[in-house]
Scaffold this motif. Structure first.
Motif, PDB file in Angstrom:
ATOM      1  N   UNK A 176       0.794  -1.357   0.106  1.00 15.89           N
ATOM      2  CA  UNK A 176      -0.139   0.062  -0.182  1.00 15.89           C
ATOM      3  C   UNK A 176       0.905   1.172  -0.323  1.00 15.89           C
ATOM      4  N   UNK A 177       2.347   1.198   0.389  1.00 12.73           N
ATOM      5  CA  UNK A 177       2.926   2.285   0.570  1.00 12.73           C
ATOM      6  C   UNK A 177       3.361   2.556  -1.138  1.00 12.73           C
ATOM      7  N   UNK A 178       3.959   1.476  -1.728  1.00 17.89           N
ATOM      8  CA  UNK A 178       4.224   1.540  -3.169  1.00 17.89           C
ATOM      9  C   UNK A 178       3.237   1.777  -4.174  1.00 17.89           C
ATOM     10  N   UNK A 179       1.741   1.645  -3.653  1.00 20.26           N
ATOM     11  CA  UNK A 179       0.557   1.590  -4.456  1.00 20.26           C
ATOM     12  C   UNK A 179      -0.311   2.405  -4.006  1.00 20.26           C
ATOM     13  N   UNK A 180      -0.394   4.050  -3.581  1.00 19.64           N
ATOM     14  CA  UNK A 180      -1.163   4.646  -3.014  1.00 19.64           C
ATOM     15  C   UNK A 180      -2.380   4.715  -3.624  1.00 19.64           C
ATOM     16  N   UNK A 181      -2.446   4.628  -4.934  1.00 18.48           N
ATOM     17  CA  UNK A 181      -3.673   4.541  -5.711  1.00 18.48           C
ATOM     18  C   UNK A 181      -4.562   3.211  -5.318  1.00 18.48           C
ATOM     19  N   UNK A 182      -4.076   1.999  -5.134  1.00 21.42           N
ATOM     20  CA  UNK A 182      -4.701   1.055  -4.595  1.00 21.42           C
ATOM     21  C   UNK A 182      -5.192   1.078  -3.088  1.00 21.42           C
ATOM     22  N   UNK A 183      -4.604   1.972  -2.307  1.00 18.86           N
ATOM     23  CA  UNK A 183      -5.058   2.253  -0.898  1.00 18.86           C
ATOM     24  C   UNK A 183      -6.277   3.152  -1.177  1.00 18.86           C
ATOM     25  N   UNK A 184      -6.263   4.078  -2.085  1.00 16.25           N
ATOM     26  CA  UNK A 184      -7.460   5.034  -2.544  1.00 16.25           C
ATOM     27  C   UNK A 184      -8.588   4.207  -2.814  1.00 16.25           C
ATOM     28  N   UNK A 185      -8.428   3.214  -3.807  1.00 14.47           N
ATOM     29  CA  UNK A 185      -9.282   2.652  -4.488  1.00 14.47           C
ATOM     30  C   UNK A 185     -10.253   1.536  -3.669  1.00 14.47           C
ATOM     31  N   UNK A 186      -9.488   0.873  -2.698  1.00 14.43           N
ATOM     32  CA  UNK A 186     -10.158  -0.189  -2.083  1.00 14.43           C
ATOM     33  C   UNK A 186     -10.283   0.096  -0.574  1.00 14.43           C
ATOM     34  N   UNK A 187      -9.759   1.224  -0.076  1.00  9.10           N
ATOM     35  CA  UNK A 187      -9.735   1.214   1.385  1.00  9.10           C
ATOM     36  C   UNK A 187     -10.195   2.827   1.798  1.00  9.10           C
ATOM     37  N   UNK A 188      -9.853   3.890   0.893  1.00  9.73           N
ATOM     38  CA  UNK A 188     -10.364   5.070   1.366  1.00  9.73           C
ATOM     39  C   UNK A 188     -11.692   5.370   0.524  1.00  9.73           C
ATOM     40  N   UNK A 189     -11.696   5.368  -0.597  1.00 16.77           N
ATOM     41  CA  UNK A 189     -13.020   5.526  -1.258  1.00 16.77           C
ATOM     42  C   UNK A 189     -14.361   4.409  -1.098  1.00 16.77           C
TER      43      UNK A 189
END
Length: 318
Positions: A176-189
């Motif tokens: 999740x550090x290397x792929x912040x878009x992954x964090x945004x898509x699946x966990x933040x949004x």
């Protein structure tokens, strides 16, 4: 599915041994299905009355049983066309030790070829320990390397009618550090953290912090890992918490997984798919070889352990 080693459970169902670390340290609309009406993909065996089935969930409360059946049914209703029938032999779908102090049921349905679904697994285990009965029910769903979306994990670990541990997570398959878009898509949004925050507001709930560093790094930042103690309010209060709070959170997280992960294609390159396969294989291999390899023989004996572990290796392709 969870297993016991030296009176300490080890999780079979998840690719991470949650149950081992947990106990060794120690209202949206829903599908209403009664415990007497199991999903058709997990049929009753009328030729062997003694063999229990996955959807029997014979040793847990009514609210707990209905929750597990609802989760399984929801996934099967949505993804049934992407799944193959369970092909595990009968003596792997249900097994017990000679004294029947440990019993377990396991079901695995693989995904069809080219599907995003790798497999879904459900299990329960009942174990009679010196401290009392331990009941663990689990349901998880794994995706293939055609997508990098998270997997789904649910596990309830009940050590008494008034005490349980809940594990609920969309397990990340990328850093999740290397792929912040992954964090945004699946966990933040998706606002997954709201479910954890809601549960932790209950007076009976405490946050659970695993003693396993591996588990901590494998979980998502929104993972729900809590201890629930109904205390003097008794088993009736625990039933209310399971039905009105835990079930709501589980169904909400499962709905997010179905809508955002299991049924959405993502652009995965060949090299990235290879990395995902390697990562998934490492997680599953750790469960079978390290965790289950030691706990199964102690609980069920070497013959049963070898039989079940071999079936697991085939299903996991490790």
């Amino acid at each position: 599915m969870a297993l016991v080693s030296c009176c300490s459970p080890h999780s079979l169902l998840s690719s991470i041994p949650y149950s081992s670390a947990i106990l060794s340290s120690t209202k949206p609309s829903r599908i209403q299905i009664t415990a007497t009406s199991p999903p058709s993909s997990f049929p009753m065996d009328h030729h062997d009355k003694k063999r229990r089935n996955l959807t029997d969930f014979p040793y847990v409360s009514a609210a707990h049983r209905n929750l597990m059946i609802n989760l399984i049914s929801t996934v099967e209703n949505r993804l049934g066309s992407h799944l193959l029938p369970c092909s595990l032999p009968p003596d792997v779908q249900y097994f017990e030790n000679q004294t029947r102090t440990a019993q377990a049921s396991l079901q695995i349905r693989p995904g069809r070829k080219s599907s995003l679904i790798d497999l879904i697994m459900g299990s329960w285990i009942h174990c009679e320990l010196p401290s009392g009965a331990l009941n663990i029910t689990s349901f998880s769903a794994y995706l293939t390397a055609l997508t990098d979306a998270p997997n789904f994990l649910f596990e309830l670990i009940v050590s008494s009618p008034t005490s349980l541990v809940l594990i609920l997570d969309l397990s990340p398959r990328k850093d999740l550090v290397l792929h912040p878009d992954y964090l945004q898509t699946f966990y933040e949004d998706t606002r997954l953290d709201a479910q954890r925050q809601t549960l932790e507001k209950l007076p009976e709930v405490q946050q659970y912090i695993s003693s396993s560093l591996f588990i901590r790094c494998a979980c998502s930042p929104t993972a729900i890992m809590i201890k629930v103690d109904a205390g003097e309010h008794g088993s009736n209060r625990m039933e209310e918490i399971i039905e009105d709070n835990i079930a709501v959170a589980a169904e909400e997280v499962l709905g997010i997984w179905l809508n955002q992960c299991a049924c959405v294609e993502r652009d995965i390159g060949e090299s990235e798919g290879g990395e995902l396969e390697t990562r998934d294989r490492m997680f599953r291999n750790k469960t079978i070889e390290v965790d289950l390899g030691s706990s199964f023989p102690r609980l069920f004996g070497p013959d049963i352990a070898n039989r079940v572990l071999e079936a697991m290796r085939n299903a996991f392709r490790v």
